[in-house]
Design a protein around this motif. Structure first.
Motif, PDB file in Angstrom:
ATOM      1  N   ASP A 117       0.829  -1.202   0.000  1.00  0.00           N
ATOM      2  CA  ASP A 117       0.000   0.000   0.000  1.00  0.00           C
ATOM      3  C   ASP A 117       0.869   1.259   0.000  1.00  0.00           C
ATOM      4  O   ASP A 117       1.534   1.565   0.993  1.00  0.00           O
ATOM      5  N   SER A 126       2.507  -1.348  -7.285  1.00  0.00           N
ATOM      6  CA  SER A 126       1.814  -1.710  -6.045  1.00  0.00           C
ATOM      7  C   SER A 126       1.023  -2.992  -6.267  1.00  0.00           C
ATOM      8  O   SER A 126       0.306  -3.124  -7.251  1.00  0.00           O
ATOM      9  N   ASP A 127       1.175  -3.938  -5.329  1.00  0.00           N
ATOM     10  CA  ASP A 127       0.500  -5.232  -5.423  1.00  0.00           C
ATOM     11  C   ASP A 127      -0.407  -5.377  -4.202  1.00  0.00           C
ATOM     12  O   ASP A 127       0.065  -5.385  -3.057  1.00  0.00           O
ATOM     13  N   THR A 128      -1.714  -5.509  -4.436  1.00  0.00           N
ATOM     14  CA  THR A 128      -2.665  -5.577  -3.316  1.00  0.00           C
ATOM     15  C   THR A 128      -2.440  -6.796  -2.431  1.00  0.00           C
ATOM     16  O   THR A 128      -2.835  -6.800  -1.257  1.00  0.00           O
ATOM     17  N   SER A 129      -1.800  -7.846  -2.954  1.00  0.00           N
ATOM     18  CA  SER A 129      -1.541  -9.034  -2.131  1.00  0.00           C
ATOM     19  C   SER A 129      -0.529  -8.746  -1.029  1.00  0.00           C
ATOM     20  O   SER A 129      -0.402  -9.518  -0.069  1.00  0.00           O
ATOM     21  N   TYR A 136      -0.612  -5.899   0.753  1.00  0.00           N
ATOM     22  CA  TYR A 136      -1.217  -4.994   1.732  1.00  0.00           C
ATOM     23  C   TYR A 136      -1.292  -5.703   3.085  1.00  0.00           C
ATOM     24  O   TYR A 136      -1.535  -6.906   3.157  1.00  0.00           O
TER      25      TYR A 136
END
Length: 335
Positions: free
Chosen positions: A220, A280-283, A285
Motif C-alpha cells: 500500500d 503496487s501489489d494488493t496481495s 497490503y
C-alpha cells in the motif's frame, strides 16, 4: 585539582544490549565520541558482528551474555561496571513478531525485567534506558501521541514493548531506580537491514539506477509513518540518561509521510522517476495489521532535553540511497 582523600571520579562506562543492531552501533559510536568506555552484550562469537560493527569491534568491549539468563547478566554487569545501561535488544522487525510471538515476548518483555533485576542486584545506582516504541500505541486513541497517551498495542511486538515500558516505570517507583523510556517512532539509517521498507526502497532505487534491477513491487503506497533519522534518535537516548530526573519521552518528528513520498524521494535521489519502476501489489497490503495515525509529539523532549532532530526526511532518504549506491558500486568493482 584533586586533593588527597578525594573520592576518585568514576569513569563513564556504558553497557549496551543489542549493540550489533542499527541503534546499538550508532549509540556505541556516539558514546565513544562523548568519552565513554563502551561494552556491548552479544550472544554469538565476536566475528559474527564484524559486518555490522565494523571498526567499532576493536574499540568496544564485547561481553557474552543472555538477556534470558539472569546470572549471565549479573556477571556482565560485575565485569563491566557501567554507570549507564542501554537496553536495545529485542526482535525489531515488527511483522515477524506475528510469526515468533513467544520469542518476541521473551526478549522484549522478560529480557527487560531480567536486566532490571540484575541492575538492582549489582548496583541500583546504574542509570537504565529502555527502548520503548510507538508500537505500544497500536491503534491510538488520539493523534499525535504524547507520553500521556494510553497504550493500546496491537502487535505481539507492541504488547511486549508495552510490558517493558511499564515494568521500567514500576522499578522507578518501587525501588527509586533511574529508569528512562524512549518511545521511539520509526527511525532509519543506511545500517537498517533490507527487510525494513525504507532500506528496501533505497536499495532498489540504487540498484535500478545502476541497471542491476528493473522493478520494485510494494504494498500500500498510501500507508503513512512518522520516519526520522536513527542518529538523531540515539542522541535522544543519551540525553535522557544525562538529565537530572528519570522520565519517559516520545521521540518523533511529528510529521507523517506516505510510502509513495518515500519512494518518490528515493528514486529522485537516484535520478529516476519512480512511476517508471514501482508497482503496487494488493496481495502485499497488510490489511488489519496496518497501523494508522501513529505520529508522535516530541514537545517534552524538545523542552526538557533540548533535543531536536537534525536530519530531515528528504535528507534521510537521500543519505540511504547514496549509501546503497556506494555499496553496490563497490560490490561490482570487486567482482
Amino acid at each position: 585539582m584533586p586533593h588527597p582523600g578525594d573520592s576518585p571520579v568514576r569513569a563513564r562506562r556504558a553497557l549496551v544490549t543489542g549493540v550489533g543492531g542499527q541503534d546499538g552501533s550508532l549509540l556505541a559510536r556516539l558514546l565513544l565520541d562523548e568519552g565513554y568506555e563502551v561494552a556491548g552484550v552479544v550472544r554469538r562469537e565476536h566475528s559474527a558482528y564484524r559486518d555490522t560493527l565494523g571498526d567499532l569491534i576493536e574499540r568496544i568491549e564485547l561481553v557474552r551474555a543472555d538477556l534470558l539468563h539472569h546470572t549471565s547478566l549479573v556477571q556482565a554487569l560485575q565485569a563491566t561496571r557501567p554507570t549507564e545501561v542501554y537496553n536495545l535488544a529485542a526482535p525489531s522487525f515488527v511483522p515477524r513478531s506475528w510469526d515468533e510471538p513467544i520469542v518476541t515476548a521473551e526478549f522484549a518483555a522478560v529480557g527487560a525485567t531480567s536486566m532490571l533485576e540484575a541492575i538492582r542486584e549489582v548496583d541500583p545506582s546504574i542509570r537504565f534506558y529502555q527502548a520503548s516504541s510507538s508500537e505500544i500505541f497500536g491503534e491510538p486513541r488520539e493523534t499525535p501521541q504524547t507520553e500521556q497517551t494510553a497504550p493500546s498495542p496491537l502487535t505481539p511486538y507492541g504488547v511486549a514493548k508495552a510490558y517493558a515500558h511499564f515494568i521500567a516505570g514500576s522499578y522507578r517507583k518501587r525501588y527509586g531506580m533511574f529508569t528512562a523510556c524512549g518511545i521511539l517512532y520509526n527511525h532509519e539509517s543506511p545500517l537498517r537491514p533490507v527487510d525494513f521498507l525504507p532500506r528496501k526502497v533505497a536499495r532498489a532505487a540504487a540498484a535500478i539506477s545502476l541497471g542491476l534491477e528493473q522493478e520494485l513491487v510494494l504494498g500500500d503506497l498510501s500507508a503513512r509513518r512518522d520516519w526520522g533519522y536513527a542518529g538523531d534518535y540515539v542522541r535522544a537516548m543519551w540525553l535522557m540518561l544525562q538529565h537530572s530526573e528519570p522520565g519517559d519521552y516520545v521521540i518523533a518528528t511529528g510529521v507523517s509521510h506516505s510510502v509513495e513520498e518515500l519512494v518518490e524521494h528515493a528514486f529522485r535521489a537516484a535520478g529516476l522517476d519512480w512511476r517508471d519502476h514501482v508497482r503496487s501489489d494488493t496481495s502485499l497490503y497488510r490489511g488489519a495489521a496496518e497501523l494508522h495515525d501513529l505520529v508522535g509529539d516530541a514537545s517534552k523532549a524538545r523542552r526538557v532535553l533540548g533535543w531536536e532532530p537534525a536530519v530531515s526526511f528528504e535528507e534521510l532518504v537521500r543519505l540511504m540511497v547514496e549509501a546503497d549506491l556506494a555499496r553496490l558500486q563497490e560490490a561490482s568493482a570487486s567482482r
